[in-house]
Design a protein around this motif. Structure first.
Motif, PDB file in Angstrom:
ATOM      1  N   LEU A 177       0.822  -1.211   0.000  1.00  0.00           N
ATOM      2  CA  LEU A 177       0.000   0.000   0.000  1.00  0.00           C
ATOM      3  C   LEU A 177       0.856   1.261   0.000  1.00  0.00           C
ATOM      4  O   LEU A 177       0.338   2.347  -0.190  1.00  0.00           O
ATOM      5  CB  LEU A 177      -0.926   0.027   1.219  1.00  0.00           C
ATOM      6  N   GLY A 178       2.144   1.103   0.238  1.00  0.00           N
ATOM      7  CA  GLY A 178       3.006   2.277   0.257  1.00  0.00           C
ATOM      8  C   GLY A 178       2.929   3.006   1.573  1.00  0.00           C
ATOM      9  O   GLY A 178       3.347   4.153   1.675  1.00  0.00           O
ATOM     10  N   LEU A 179       2.398   2.349   2.574  1.00  0.00           N
ATOM     11  CA  LEU A 179       2.215   2.989   3.864  1.00  0.00           C
ATOM     12  C   LEU A 179       3.204   2.458   4.881  1.00  0.00           C
ATOM     13  O   LEU A 179       3.203   2.875   6.018  1.00  0.00           O
ATOM     14  CB  LEU A 179       0.783   2.736   4.348  1.00  0.00           C
TER      15      LEU A 179
ATOM     16  N   PRO B 107       6.206  -0.201  -6.489  1.00  0.00           N
ATOM     17  CA  PRO B 107       6.968   0.862  -7.138  1.00  0.00           C
ATOM     18  C   PRO B 107       7.748   1.662  -6.097  1.00  0.00           C
ATOM     19  O   PRO B 107       7.325   1.762  -4.950  1.00  0.00           O
ATOM     20  CB  PRO B 107       5.884   1.730  -7.788  1.00  0.00           C
ATOM     21  N   GLY B 108       8.842   2.244  -6.524  1.00  0.00           N
ATOM     22  CA  GLY B 108       9.675   3.014  -5.608  1.00  0.00           C
ATOM     23  C   GLY B 108       8.944   4.147  -4.908  1.00  0.00           C
ATOM     24  O   GLY B 108       9.220   4.455  -3.752  1.00  0.00           O
ATOM     25  N   TRP B 109       7.962   4.771  -5.577  1.00  0.00           N
ATOM     26  CA  TRP B 109       7.252   5.900  -4.955  1.00  0.00           C
ATOM     27  C   TRP B 109       6.488   5.490  -3.711  1.00  0.00           C
ATOM     28  O   TRP B 109       6.170   6.311  -2.874  1.00  0.00           O
ATOM     29  CB  TRP B 109       6.288   6.564  -5.951  1.00  0.00           C
ATOM     30  N   MET B 110       6.198   4.187  -3.562  1.00  0.00           N
ATOM     31  CA  MET B 110       5.402   3.740  -2.424  1.00  0.00           C
ATOM     32  C   MET B 110       6.201   3.672  -1.135  1.00  0.00           C
ATOM     33  O   MET B 110       5.631   3.668  -0.060  1.00  0.00           O
ATOM     34  CB  MET B 110       4.813   2.360  -2.694  1.00  0.00           C
ATOM     35  N   MET B 111       7.492   3.563  -1.250  1.00  0.00           N
ATOM     36  CA  MET B 111       8.284   3.321  -0.058  1.00  0.00           C
ATOM     37  C   MET B 111       8.500   4.611   0.733  1.00  0.00           C
ATOM     38  O   MET B 111       8.762   5.653   0.195  1.00  0.00           O
ATOM     39  CB  MET B 111       9.632   2.716  -0.437  1.00  0.00           C
ATOM     40  N   GLY B 112       8.399   4.510   2.051  1.00  0.00           N
ATOM     41  CA  GLY B 112       8.627   5.636   2.943  1.00  0.00           C
ATOM     42  C   GLY B 112      10.014   5.544   3.533  1.00  0.00           C
ATOM     43  O   GLY B 112      10.747   4.602   3.304  1.00  0.00           O
ATOM     44  N   ASP B 113      10.370   6.533   4.346  1.00  0.00           N
ATOM     45  CA  ASP B 113      11.697   6.503   4.941  1.00  0.00           C
ATOM     46  C   ASP B 113      11.636   6.526   6.465  1.00  0.00           C
ATOM     47  O   ASP B 113      12.638   6.726   7.118  1.00  0.00           O
ATOM     48  CB  ASP B 113      12.535   7.677   4.435  1.00  0.00           C
ATOM     49  N   GLY B 114      10.469   6.312   7.038  1.00  0.00           N
ATOM     50  CA  GLY B 114      10.325   6.315   8.491  1.00  0.00           C
ATOM     51  C   GLY B 114      10.241   4.915   9.036  1.00  0.00           C
ATOM     52  O   GLY B 114      10.270   3.940   8.310  1.00  0.00           O
TER      53      GLY B 114
ATOM     54  N   GLY C  68       5.348   8.182  -0.048  1.00  0.00           N
ATOM     55  CA  GLY C  68       5.782   8.349  -1.423  1.00  0.00           C
ATOM     56  C   GLY C  68       4.713   8.846  -2.377  1.00  0.00           C
ATOM     57  O   GLY C  68       4.996   9.057  -3.548  1.00  0.00           O
ATOM     58  N   ASP C  69       3.490   9.023  -1.918  1.00  0.00           N
ATOM     59  CA  ASP C  69       2.397   9.508  -2.762  1.00  0.00           C
ATOM     60  C   ASP C  69       2.417  11.036  -2.709  1.00  0.00           C
ATOM     61  O   ASP C  69       2.263  11.630  -1.647  1.00  0.00           O
ATOM     62  CB  ASP C  69       1.071   8.957  -2.241  1.00  0.00           C
ATOM     63  N   GLN C  70       2.621  11.677  -3.865  1.00  0.00           N
ATOM     64  CA  GLN C  70       2.822  13.132  -3.891  1.00  0.00           C
ATOM     65  C   GLN C  70       1.637  13.910  -3.316  1.00  0.00           C
ATOM     66  O   GLN C  70       1.831  14.948  -2.673  1.00  0.00           O
ATOM     67  CB  GLN C  70       3.156  13.614  -5.288  1.00  0.00           C
TER      68      GLN C  70
ATOM     69  N   THR D  61      -1.513   8.998  -6.317  1.00  0.00           N
ATOM     70  CA  THR D  61      -2.602   9.943  -6.561  1.00  0.00           C
ATOM     71  C   THR D  61      -2.028  11.218  -7.150  1.00  0.00           C
ATOM     72  O   THR D  61      -1.128  11.822  -6.564  1.00  0.00           O
ATOM     73  CB  THR D  61      -3.335  10.275  -5.242  1.00  0.00           C
ATOM     74  N   PRO D  62      -2.518  11.657  -8.308  1.00  0.00           N
ATOM     75  CA  PRO D  62      -1.963  12.883  -8.910  1.00  0.00           C
ATOM     76  C   PRO D  62      -2.333  14.123  -8.106  1.00  0.00           C
ATOM     77  O   PRO D  62      -3.339  14.149  -7.394  1.00  0.00           O
ATOM     78  CB  PRO D  62      -2.630  12.912 -10.294  1.00  0.00           C
ATOM     79  N   LEU D  63      -1.512  15.137  -8.250  1.00  0.00           N
ATOM     80  CA  LEU D  63      -1.846  16.433  -7.655  1.00  0.00           C
ATOM     81  C   LEU D  63      -3.009  17.041  -8.444  1.00  0.00           C
ATOM     82  O   LEU D  63      -3.170  16.753  -9.628  1.00  0.00           O
ATOM     83  CB  LEU D  63      -0.635  17.360  -7.686  1.00  0.00           C
ATOM     84  N   PRO D  64      -3.813  17.874  -7.800  1.00  0.00           N
ATOM     85  CA  PRO D  64      -4.972  18.446  -8.497  1.00  0.00           C
ATOM     86  C   PRO D  64      -4.560  19.451  -9.576  1.00  0.00           C
ATOM     87  O   PRO D  64      -3.519  20.115  -9.466  1.00  0.00           O
ATOM     88  CB  PRO D  64      -5.771  19.131  -7.401  1.00  0.00           C
ATOM     89  N   GLU D  65      -5.372  19.527 -10.593  1.00  0.00           N
ATOM     90  CA  GLU D  65      -5.164  20.514 -11.647  1.00  0.00           C
ATOM     91  C   GLU D  65      -5.194  21.910 -11.036  1.00  0.00           C
ATOM     92  O   GLU D  65      -6.051  22.231 -10.211  1.00  0.00           O
ATOM     93  CB  GLU D  65      -6.271  20.373 -12.684  1.00  0.00           C
ATOM     94  N   GLY D  66      -4.257  22.757 -11.426  1.00  0.00           N
ATOM     95  CA  GLY D  66      -4.197  24.120 -10.917  1.00  0.00           C
ATOM     96  C   GLY D  66      -3.454  24.290  -9.614  1.00  0.00           C
ATOM     97  O   GLY D  66      -3.276  25.405  -9.129  1.00  0.00           O
ATOM     98  N   TYR D  67      -2.967  23.174  -9.027  1.00  0.00           N
ATOM     99  CA  TYR D  67      -2.257  23.272  -7.763  1.00  0.00           C
ATOM    100  C   TYR D  67      -0.806  23.654  -7.992  1.00  0.00           C
ATOM    101  O   TYR D  67      -0.142  23.155  -8.889  1.00  0.00           O
ATOM    102  CB  TYR D  67      -2.297  21.926  -7.015  1.00  0.00           C
TER     103      TYR D  67
END
Length: 195
Positions: free
Chosen positions: A15-17, A48-55, A124-126, A187-193
């Motif tokens: 889950l990347g958590l 995927p690498g983006w899922m991994m945390g560092d804590g 890792g989720d932006q 999860t993508p960042l919102p449009e316009g952010y």
């Protein structure tokens, strides 16, 4: 059907958590039960690498992960309605299953506490990273319902409002609609952010 501890931990890691040190321990356990492959095994990786945390994984994080896993694997028994309000969103997340309704309330309280205390999840989720970056600008009010919870999440900052609405619709609502499969995606960042 019961899940063994390793299978639950593997799913939570996916889950990347879960933090990198725990993922390493899980990978060392091997994958002889036909479950999801772990990072470092074979030519492919389920994480995927983006899922991994560092804590580090503490007791509170482990408790949160068990609840999240249960909710994701029972997503078809959960209902969710989200509407925009001034400054953010109003959501109702419910289940006719009393046990799941209790888990929904437990999860909302745990996540409210994480926001208030800046204790990130899904490192890792932006989108989640940005939410925790702006945690002090977010107000969360939760009201228990007989079958779940109603949440009002707001901010005075228009950019943070975009994050709140994206989290409500493109993260939580999608997690409930599609369960574990969606939770394994960023999860993508919102449009316009812009940060």
């Amino acid at each position: 059907m019961g899940l063994d501890r390793r299978a639950v931990l593997q799913r939570l890691a996916a889950l990347g958590l879960v933090a990198t040190p725990l993922a390493g321990v899980l990978a060392a356990c091997g994958n002889d039960d036909g479950g999801m492959p772990m990072m470092g095994q074979g030519s492919g990786s389920a994480m995927p690498g983006w899922m991994m945390g560092d804590g580090m994984m503490d007791a509170a994080m482990m408790a949160d992960m068990v609840v999240i896993h249960d909710l994701l694997t029972n997503n078809d028994k959960i209902r969710r309605v989200v509407q925009d309000i001034g400054g953010g969103i109003l959501s109702q997340t419910t289940s006719s299953d009393a046990r799941l309704a209790g888990l929904i309330r437990t999860h909302v309280e745990a996540m409210r506490t994480r926001i208030e205390n800046n204790r990130p999840i899904r490192h890792g989720d932006q989108l989640f990273a940005e939410i925790f970056e702006h945690h002090a600008a977010i107000t969360i009010k939760a009201v228990e319902l007989p079958d779940g919870v109603e949440v009002t999440e707001t901010s005075a900052d228009p950019q943070v409002q975009l994050l709140i609405r994206q989290h409500a619709r493109r993260a939580v609502s999608e997690f409930i609609a599609s369960g574990m499969q969606r939770a394994m995606q960023p999860t993508p960042l919102p449009e316009g952010y812009h940060s």
